[in-house]
Design a protein around this motif. Structure first.
Motif, PDB file in Angstrom:
ATOM      1  N   GLY A 250       2.241 143.533 143.655  1.00  0.00           N
ATOM      2  CA  GLY A 250       2.232 142.032 143.101  1.00  0.00           C
ATOM      3  C   GLY A 250       2.036 142.214 141.758  1.00  0.00           C
ATOM      4  N   VAL A 251       2.975 143.054 140.908  1.00  0.00           N
ATOM      5  CA  VAL A 251       3.171 143.003 139.317  1.00  0.00           C
ATOM      6  C   VAL A 251       4.549 142.632 139.139  1.00  0.00           C
ATOM      7  N   SER A 252       4.507 141.513 138.395  1.00  0.00           N
ATOM      8  CA  SER A 252       5.699 141.087 138.128  1.00  0.00           C
ATOM      9  C   SER A 252       6.476 141.785 137.064  1.00  0.00           C
ATOM     10  N   SER A 253       7.883 141.674 136.575  1.00  0.00           N
ATOM     11  CA  SER A 253       8.582 142.245 135.460  1.00  0.00           C
ATOM     12  C   SER A 253       7.886 141.979 134.172  1.00  0.00           C
ATOM     13  N   SER A 254       7.463 140.732 133.884  1.00  0.00           N
ATOM     14  CA  SER A 254       6.948 140.277 132.534  1.00  0.00           C
ATOM     15  C   SER A 254       5.524 141.049 132.562  1.00  0.00           C
ATOM     16  N   GLY A 255       4.860 141.315 133.530  1.00  0.00           N
ATOM     17  CA  GLY A 255       3.592 142.136 133.191  1.00  0.00           C
ATOM     18  C   GLY A 255       3.851 143.300 132.941  1.00  0.00           C
ATOM     19  N   LEU A 256       5.028 144.034 133.711  1.00  0.00           N
ATOM     20  CA  LEU A 256       5.195 145.175 133.217  1.00  0.00           C
ATOM     21  C   LEU A 256       5.751 145.385 131.874  1.00  0.00           C
ATOM     22  N   SER A 257       6.495 144.567 131.312  1.00  0.00           N
ATOM     23  CA  SER A 257       6.877 144.582 129.773  1.00  0.00           C
ATOM     24  C   SER A 257       5.648 144.406 129.191  1.00  0.00           C
ATOM     25  N   ARG A 258       4.873 143.642 129.418  1.00  0.00           N
ATOM     26  CA  ARG A 258       3.514 143.593 128.505  1.00  0.00           C
ATOM     27  C   ARG A 258       2.843 144.742 128.603  1.00  0.00           C
ATOM     28  N   MET A 259       2.845 145.612 129.622  1.00  0.00           N
ATOM     29  CA  MET A 259       2.204 146.813 129.678  1.00  0.00           C
ATOM     30  C   MET A 259       2.698 148.025 129.060  1.00  0.00           C
ATOM     31  N   GLY A 260       4.000 147.745 128.466  1.00  0.00           N
ATOM     32  CA  GLY A 260       4.673 148.807 127.861  1.00  0.00           C
ATOM     33  C   GLY A 260       5.849 149.329 128.524  1.00  0.00           C
ATOM     34  N   ALA A 261       6.286 149.020 129.788  1.00  0.00           N
ATOM     35  CA  ALA A 261       7.153 149.599 130.575  1.00  0.00           C
ATOM     36  C   ALA A 261       8.510 149.436 130.136  1.00  0.00           C
ATOM     37  N   VAL A 262       9.520 150.515 129.888  1.00  0.00           N
ATOM     38  CA  VAL A 262      10.669 150.424 129.401  1.00  0.00           C
ATOM     39  C   VAL A 262      11.568 150.518 130.569  1.00  0.00           C
ATOM     40  N   PRO A 263      12.701 149.660 130.491  1.00  0.00           N
ATOM     41  CA  PRO A 263      13.745 149.434 131.474  1.00  0.00           C
ATOM     42  C   PRO A 263      14.697 150.797 131.552  1.00  0.00           C
ATOM     43  N   VAL A 264      15.101 151.183 132.538  1.00  0.00           N
ATOM     44  CA  VAL A 264      15.945 152.587 132.526  1.00  0.00           C
ATOM     45  C   VAL A 264      16.639 152.423 133.741  1.00  0.00           C
ATOM     46  N   MET A 265      18.134 152.862 133.524  1.00  0.00           N
ATOM     47  CA  MET A 265      19.087 152.479 134.333  1.00  0.00           C
ATOM     48  C   MET A 265      19.036 153.829 135.258  1.00  0.00           C
ATOM     49  N   VAL A 266      19.015 153.720 136.381  1.00  0.00           N
ATOM     50  CA  VAL A 266      18.961 154.878 137.362  1.00  0.00           C
ATOM     51  C   VAL A 266      20.522 155.122 137.977  1.00  0.00           C
ATOM     52  N   PRO A 267      20.941 156.065 138.136  1.00  0.00           N
ATOM     53  CA  PRO A 267      22.094 156.225 138.856  1.00  0.00           C
ATOM     54  C   PRO A 267      22.037 156.252 140.391  1.00  0.00           C
ATOM     55  N   ALA A 268      22.928 155.793 141.094  1.00  0.00           N
ATOM     56  CA  ALA A 268      23.006 155.604 142.503  1.00  0.00           C
ATOM     57  C   ALA A 268      23.618 156.854 142.996  1.00  0.00           C
ATOM     58  N   GLN A 269      23.705 156.894 144.420  1.00  0.00           N
ATOM     59  CA  GLN A 269      24.142 157.955 145.230  1.00  0.00           C
ATOM     60  C   GLN A 269      24.999 157.489 146.298  1.00  0.00           C
TER      61      GLN A 269
END
Length: 390
Positions: free
Chosen positions: A364-383
């Motif tokens: 139940g953690v939203s994206s905005s909450g993760l941003s407030r927690m200091g999370a950094v967006p990372v692009m992950v390659p697909a397979q």
């Protein structure tokens, strides 16, 4: 020439002379020795005759055939008496440069000294004892005179002391190395016009001439004469009075210029060394320097590792929806915080199907909450289905 007898023989001869005169019976004739002066002077390098003769009272003035004279001349120097000539039994012995003026036998006993030197000065004694044919003494006498050998002045040396320029003071000096008696000095200017000098400018004893407040008219040839009673010698010096700065001033200016240039060169070199010393620390890496601060690597398994390789592709696969129903007991991978921070990522597919949105994030953690927690967006390659990364 016959060599002189030794000191012992000399003393024996003198004793013999005195003994004969004392032991012989008195005679009516009395011997008298004559020396016209008690002191004589001569010049070094020349010759002198020490006059001496004897007479017999009651006898004719000329020498008689029966007279047999015994003559001796002595020279006393520094408490030592040396025999310089003797005439005994018709034989004459003498030192070099010493001789009798008249041939013996004779009543004239004058002594000639040639090639005189200053050391020949001193007392000379003449001793005479006269006997007859039978060996009887007719008289004995001894007298002394003083000889003083004078020395003319040796050539003097002239010197100029001081810097001869207009307004300055100089001294002309003159010294004769040897003379007897002591010399006196006289300074004259010969050219361009004659001029003689007197005290106090002239010191006749020391031979110095003081010239003060020089002017151009004082230039010329100066002659010093050293003289005593037996001779004169002279020397000269040319005085040239300059109007420009003295040699000492010019030398001082040159030395000052060189010192100034040396100081200037030293300052320039010091400046360059100081500038170079300030530049070198900026280009050097010090061993104790603190490394620049870098961001820490995320610990999530879906980020790229420090050595440039992919840490994991499991999270990428977890983002894709499964093609079939899940197997019983299979575990569903949970996306990391980094992957949870991506806003609705969509993965490409190789079969042309449209990507589906990611299922809600567990917990139940939203994206905005993760941003407030200091999370950094990372692009992950697909397979892809073939297993290759796209």
């Amino acid at each position: 020439m016959i060599s002189l007898p030794g000191p012992l023989v000399t003393n024996l001869l003198r004793f013999l002379f005195l003994g004969l005169s004392a032991l012989a019976p008195p005679s009516r004739a009395q011997l008298q020795l004559h020396l016209p002066a008690n002191r004589l002077q001569a010049v070094e390098g020349g010759e002198v005759v020490l006059p001496a003769w004897y007479t017999l009272h009651g006898e004719v003035s000329s020498s008689q055939p029966w007279e047999v004279p015994f003559v001796m001349w002595f020279f006393k120097q520094k408490e030592k008496e040396d025999q310089v000539l003797s005439y005994i039994n018709g034989v004459t012995t003498s030192k070099p440069g010493v001789s009798l003026v008249y041939s013996m036998p004779s009543r004239n006993l004058s002594l000639r000294l040639e090639g005189l030197q200053e050391k020949d000065s001193g007392p000379y004694s003449c001793s005479v004892n006269v006997q007859d044919k039978q060996g009887k003494s007719r008289g004995h006498s001894i007298k002394t005179l003083e000889l003083n050998v004078l020395v003319p002045p040796a050539p003097p040396s002239c010197r100029l002391q001081g810097v001869p320029r207009v307004g300055a003071n100089v001294t002309l000096s003159c010294q004769s190395p040897r003379s007897k008696p002591a010399v006196q000095y006289q300074w004259d200017r010969q050219l361009p016009s004659f001029q003689t000098f007197f005290a106090p400018a002239l010191d006749v004893i020391r031979g110095s001439l003081s010239l003060t407040n020089l002017s151009s008219s004082m230039a010329g040839v100066y002659v010093c004469k050293a003289h005593n009673e037996v001779g004169t010698a002279q020397c000269n010096v040319t005085l040239e009075v300059s109007t420009g700065p003295g040699a000492a001033v010019v030398a001082g200016a040159v030395v000052g210029t060189l010192v100034g240039l040396g100081l200037l060169a030293g300052l320039v070199l010091l400046y360059h060394r100081r500038a170079k010393a300030l530049e070198e620390p900026a280009n050097d890496i010090k061993e104790d320097a603190i490394a620049p601060r870098t961001l820490p690597w995320p610990k999530s398994s879906d980020t790229i590792s420090k050595n440039g390789t992919l840490s994991s592709v499991t999270s990428a696969r977890a983002l894709r929806p499964p093609h079939g129903p899940p197997r019983p007991g299979a575990l569903t991978p949970t996306p990391s915080l980094s992957s949870q921070a991506l806003p609705s990522p969509r993965l490409p597919t190789t079969d042309g199907a449209h990507p589906q949105p990611i299922s809600p994030i567990p917990g139940g953690v939203s994206s905005s909450g993760l941003s407030r927690m200091g999370a950094v967006p990372v692009m992950v390659p697909a397979q892809s289905q073939a297993g290759s990364l796209v």
